[in-house]
Structure formats: C-alpha cells, structure tokens
Design a protein around this motif. Structure first.
Motif, short mmCIF file in Angstrom:
data_model
loop_
_atom_site.label_atom_id
_atom_site.label_comp_id
_atom_site.label_asym_id
_atom_site.label_seq_id
_atom_site.Cartn_x
_atom_site.Cartn_y
_atom_site.Cartn_z
N LEU A 117 49.05 8.73 75.00
CA LEU A 117 49.86 9.94 75.09
C LEU A 117 50.29 10.20 76.53
CD1 LEU A 117 47.76 12.11 72.63
CD2 LEU A 117 50.15 11.41 72.28
N ARG A 146 46.64 12.01 63.10
CA ARG A 146 45.94 12.29 64.35
C ARG A 146 44.44 12.36 64.13
NH1 ARG A 146 47.96 17.43 67.30
NH2 ARG A 146 46.48 16.63 68.85
N TYR A 194 49.73 15.67 73.57
CA TYR A 194 50.52 15.57 72.34
C TYR A 194 51.61 16.64 72.30
CZ TYR A 194 51.60 15.57 67.33
OH TYR A 194 52.24 15.54 66.12
N VAL A 213 55.43 15.28 71.49
CA VAL A 213 55.73 15.22 70.06
C VAL A 213 57.20 15.46 69.76
CG1 VAL A 213 55.11 17.65 69.69
CG2 VAL A 213 55.00 16.01 67.79
#
Length: 399
Positions: A16, A38, A110, A114
């Motif tokens: 990430l 996740r 995240y 995202v």
C-alpha cells in the motif's frame, strides 16, 4: 508520453505504501492480492522513528494513530500468577515506539490509495518474464489467466513471496531459519486480574509469552518457542503444538491465553525466518519489505522498514526518470546497510529479548526486572540500553 505502469504484488503495509508513492511520482499502480478481500486488523507492531518520520512525510501518521497507554504497566510474571514485578515493556524501549496494530497502518494507507488505484483481489502472478523494455506478467484469478505488460514489478507479498520465487529462486535458498515458532492472536479479553492496557511477560528458557496491552483495544498475545524441527510443528492444531512446547502444569494465566488463542478469529502460527539475498532487484523487478529482508517480529522493525523502503523506492525512481535499473541500484545501496544492522539485531539482541536462549539470558532478564523495580527509574534504565536500539531511530528514507 505514456504513463509508466507498476504491478504491486501484495496489499500489506509495503504494498500500500508503494502504491501511494508510485501514484505521487506519476506512475500508474495496479495492486494484486492473493486473498479474496482485505485482511483483519492483525497483530501488535511497534512504529519506531524510522517509520514515524516516513509516515509523517507521507501525511498518514495522524491517521495511523497511537494505542500506547502511558499509564499502562508491564509485568514480569510466573505461571502461577502470584509473582508479578514491574518490567520493561515494549513501549518503554528507547525511541518510544508507538504501540499499534498492523491494520492501523494498512487502513491509513488504504484510505489514500483506494480511490486512485486499481486493486484486484484473488489474483496472483504465475509467470514473470522480464525484457529490456518491460515485464510481461501472467496473472491468475477465478476469471482465468491473462498476460499484461508493466514497466516495473514490485513484490511486497511477504515472507513466502511468489514474486521472489518466480524471479530470484526457491525459498530454501533465501530463507534463513531461526529455529523458532510464533503464535500470535488478538485476545477477546485481558488476563483476569490485570488492567486492560497492562502488558505481561512470562519468559522461560527457550520459550516465552508476551501480552501487549493497548489504551483503546483488547490486547494481543505472542507465544514464541525454540524448536529443533520446524516442520514437525505444523502437524496438528497450532494450539496443541503451543501447549506441548510449554509443557505440563501451565497454570491459570497460560491456560487462559491458550483458550483465547484457540478461540481467536484472527491468528498467526508460523516458523521464524529472515530473508537473506545477494540482491533485492533485477532491472525491472524489485522486492520490498518481508519479501526482501523479513526482519522477523523479534526485530520490531518490520513495519517501519516496510513503509520507509517503499517511500525511498518512490524517491529514487523520481530521481532517475526513464532509468529504472539505476534507480533500483541507488535504492538498494542506501537501504541495505541499515537492513543488515536490523537483521543482526533480530538474530541476537532481539531474539534474546523476546525468548531467553540460555539460563544466563534468563538470569539477566530477572536481574533487569529487579533493577527496574527497586534500584533505578525506567528513564535511567532506558539510557543504559539505548545504544542497542539507536539504529532504530534513523530516518533511512529522508530526502
């Protein structure tokens, strides 16, 4: 000019953080993750200055937070639970690491990627073919297989990395066993008789259990023990192997923790290895985090080096536009000396800190407990051991 594409394999901290930095320097990241969704919040990690400085620079430190309870106590205990002495907890180490969960870092990162990054779950590479002008990767998912071209592949897929195996060679050539097993889990409740944020350490020769307390979350537990046959430990239920390692007459505290481990929704049971490689990259494939160096939980620097290694990768690629191979060489030359120090520490001081290896280690631990509780303050004691941890406060990714 075509935007360069990077394939990131693995959606943990390193993956990430890499996606975030690659987007910032103008690349198009694609993340593939073998799991169907996740991961859960995971186990305890400490974030030292190396990681905190990087997280601050990346703008995610506040979102990561800090679960350290300044009023929490750590106790050295015995099996019966009748003897408890104030001890040096993880949060008391020099460098004042933040006590958090792995998922705290992952969630903060995240949220940054995202909306701007393509993420494909249930997807893994099966072939990686590197060429002078790019990398052709065949990806497998429930929908089948397809081959795509990328300008760079970053393997952030952990200790047993698929990218490392496909490009660099078999695991047994690069995974260095430490002959220990760990069992880690989130607890549903604290050990009876202790405050929710208290830490507990039960250390015996060749085995230990640590309970890490938080200010605003139930604790996590880490069992650790030495073994001469790692493979044999994976026959049977993990909790049964842990019970066997601690022997007869566990006492009420261990019994409580065994039961909690068995009932945990999120747990890890694994052998302990470092990854030792002559190089972490080719011209267009690079490994970051545990896939490249795996410092182990005994080092305490896995999360910090994952985020810092990813940040530094973005910096060196931005400095060398159009010359990925040179950027990767520069990245490793700067990072490797620091990583090698942390690996040595993880095999020696870090291992002995978590699991006393000899009767002498155990006697020294007991002596430290007496010093802490009767003779000197924590701050004075911390200054005596600071030299062993000074390397953890280096900002390796600073511009």
């Amino acid at each position: 000019m075509t935007t360069p594409r990077v394939l990131i394999v693995g959606m943990g901290i390193a993956g990430l953080a890499t996606a975030m930095r690659m987007r910032e320097i103008g690349w198009e990241p694609v993340i593939v993750e073998r799991a169907p969704d996740r991961r859960a919040a995971g186990y305890f990690v400490g974030l030292f200055e190396t990681g905190r400085a990087t997280a601050q620079r990346m703008g995610v430190l506040d979102a990561i937070g800090n679960r350290t309870d300044q009023d929490g106590m750590t106790y050295n205990i015995d099996r019966s639970g009748t003897r408890r002495r104030p001890g040096m907890g993880y949060g008391d180490l020099p460098g004042e690491p933040r006590l958090i969960l792995r998922g705290d870092i992952e969630a903060a990162l995240y949220d940054q990627v995202v909306e701007t990054t393509e993420i494909r779950y249930g997807t893994s590479p099966v072939t990686i073919d590197e060429h002078a002008d790019g990398v052709h990767v065949t990806l497998h998912s429930e929908a089948g297989e397809s081959t795509e071209r990328f300008d760079l592949v970053v393997g952030t897929d952990g200790l047993r990395s698929t990218v490392r195996r496909l490009v660099f060679g078999p695991d047994e050539e690069m995974m260095r066993p430490l002959n220990h097993i760990i069992g880690v889990a989130l607890l549903k409740e604290q050990v009876p008789g202790f405050n929710p944020s208290d830490g507990l350490i039960l250390a015996e020769e060749g085995r230990s259990v640590w309970v890490f307390g938080f200010a605003d979350h139930t604790p996590t537990v880490m069992f650790s023990y030495r073994t001469d046959d790692e493979d044999a430990e994976f026959h049977g239920k993990p909790v049964d192997r842990i019970r066997a390692a601690f022997g007869e007459d566990p006492g009420p505290i261990l019994e409580h923790l065994f039961s909690q481990f068995e009932a945990a929704e999120d747990s890890l049971f694994d052998s302990v290895h470092q990854v030792v490689m002559p190089s972490w990259h080719t011209d267009r494939v690079v490994l970051v985090g545990d896939a490249a160096w795996c410092l182990t939980l005994y080092s305490g620097m896995g999360a910090s080096t994952a985020i810092s290694g990813a940040d530094l990768l973005g910096t060196t690629l931005a400095r060398n536009p159009g010359n990925t191979a040179r950027a990767l060489r520069e990245w490793e030359q700067r990072l490797r000396p620091f990583i090698e120090v942390q690996q040595r520490s993880g095999r020696t001081d870090g291992l002995a800190m978590f699991v006393p290896q000899t009767r002498r280690d155990l006697m020294m631990r007991n002596a430290m407990s007496l010093i802490t509780s009767h003779k000197v303050t924590k701050s004075a004691f911390r200054s005596r051991i600071a030299v062993k941890f000074r390397e953890k406060s280096i900002d390796i990714a600073a511009p």
